[in-house]
Design a protein around this motif. Sequence first.
Motif, mmCIF file in Angstrom:
data_model
loop_
_atom_site.group_PDB
_atom_site.id
_atom_site.type_symbol
_atom_site.label_atom_id
_atom_site.label_comp_id
_atom_site.label_asym_id
_atom_site.label_seq_id
_atom_site.Cartn_x
_atom_site.Cartn_y
_atom_site.Cartn_z
ATOM 1 N N ARG A 1 -71.978 137.306 -17.532
ATOM 2 C CA ARG A 1 -71.150 136.346 -18.271
ATOM 3 C C ARG A 1 -71.116 136.724 -19.751
ATOM 4 N NH1 ARG A 1 -67.060 134.131 -16.873
ATOM 5 N NH2 ARG A 1 -66.246 134.440 -18.898
ATOM 6 N N ASP A 2 -72.262 137.131 -20.294
ATOM 7 C CA ASP A 2 -72.330 137.520 -21.707
ATOM 8 C C ASP A 2 -71.459 138.745 -21.976
ATOM 9 O OD1 ASP A 2 -73.448 137.315 -24.421
ATOM 10 O OD2 ASP A 2 -74.498 139.174 -23.899
ATOM 11 N N GLU A 3 -71.549 139.743 -21.092
ATOM 12 C CA GLU A 3 -70.723 140.949 -21.257
ATOM 13 C C GLU A 3 -69.236 140.596 -21.170
ATOM 14 O OE1 GLU A 3 -73.452 144.515 -19.375
ATOM 15 O OE2 GLU A 3 -72.514 143.069 -17.997
ATOM 16 N N THR A 4 -68.893 139.764 -20.188
ATOM 17 C CA THR A 4 -67.496 139.352 -20.030
ATOM 18 C C THR A 4 -67.001 138.632 -21.267
ATOM 19 O OG1 THR A 4 -67.739 139.188 -17.627
ATOM 20 C CG2 THR A 4 -65.904 137.986 -18.616
ATOM 21 N N ASP A 5 -67.807 137.735 -21.810
ATOM 22 C CA ASP A 5 -67.411 137.001 -23.018
ATOM 23 C C ASP A 5 -67.185 137.952 -24.189
ATOM 24 O OD1 ASP A 5 -67.554 134.633 -21.610
ATOM 25 O OD2 ASP A 5 -69.514 134.046 -22.431
ATOM 26 N N ARG A 6 -68.058 138.938 -24.332
ATOM 27 C CA ARG A 6 -67.894 139.896 -25.425
ATOM 28 C C ARG A 6 -66.640 140.748 -25.237
ATOM 29 N NH1 ARG A 6 -73.133 143.022 -25.708
ATOM 30 N NH2 ARG A 6 -73.724 141.933 -23.843
ATOM 31 N N ILE A 7 -66.386 141.180 -23.990
ATOM 32 C CA ILE A 7 -65.198 141.984 -23.717
ATOM 33 C C ILE A 7 -63.935 141.166 -23.949
ATOM 34 C CG2 ILE A 7 -63.934 143.273 -21.959
ATOM 35 C CD1 ILE A 7 -66.705 143.924 -20.679
ATOM 36 N N VAL A 8 -63.945 139.911 -23.496
ATOM 37 C CA VAL A 8 -62.799 139.018 -23.713
ATOM 38 C C VAL A 8 -62.517 138.896 -25.202
ATOM 39 C CG1 VAL A 8 -62.073 136.597 -23.621
ATOM 40 C CG2 VAL A 8 -62.928 137.715 -21.559
ATOM 41 N N GLY A 9 -63.555 138.743 -25.995
ATOM 42 C CA GLY A 9 -63.380 138.651 -27.447
ATOM 43 C C GLY A 9 -62.740 139.898 -28.024
ATOM 44 N N LYS A 10 -63.158 141.054 -27.528
ATOM 45 C CA LYS A 10 -62.587 142.315 -28.014
ATOM 46 C C LYS A 10 -61.127 142.453 -27.601
ATOM 47 C CE LYS A 10 -66.903 144.889 -28.252
ATOM 48 N NZ LYS A 10 -66.842 145.347 -29.636
#
Length: 81
Positions: free
Chosen positions: A8-17
């Motif tokens: 979930r953390d990785e997905t959130d960071r990728i979504v932000g990018k």
Amino acid sequence: MSDIKFSRDETDRIVGKIKAHFNDELDQEIGGFEAEFLIEFFAKEIGPYFYNRGLADAQTLFSEKLEEAGYLVQELEKPTI
């Protein structure tokens, strides 16, 4: 190869990018749902290309290091004259 899954953390960071890229480079806003859909698309359709390239790079590095180790072993040989 199994499906690529992100935490979930990785997905959130990728979504932000992705959202920042769309805003900064394309002057368009993209929602979180759309960004996650894009991540899934890239992971499924394009991810294997990156994965295979990583494997090829690792194989090349491994081969180079193995050859190097072979030379180091040869240097340990004692003269037999």
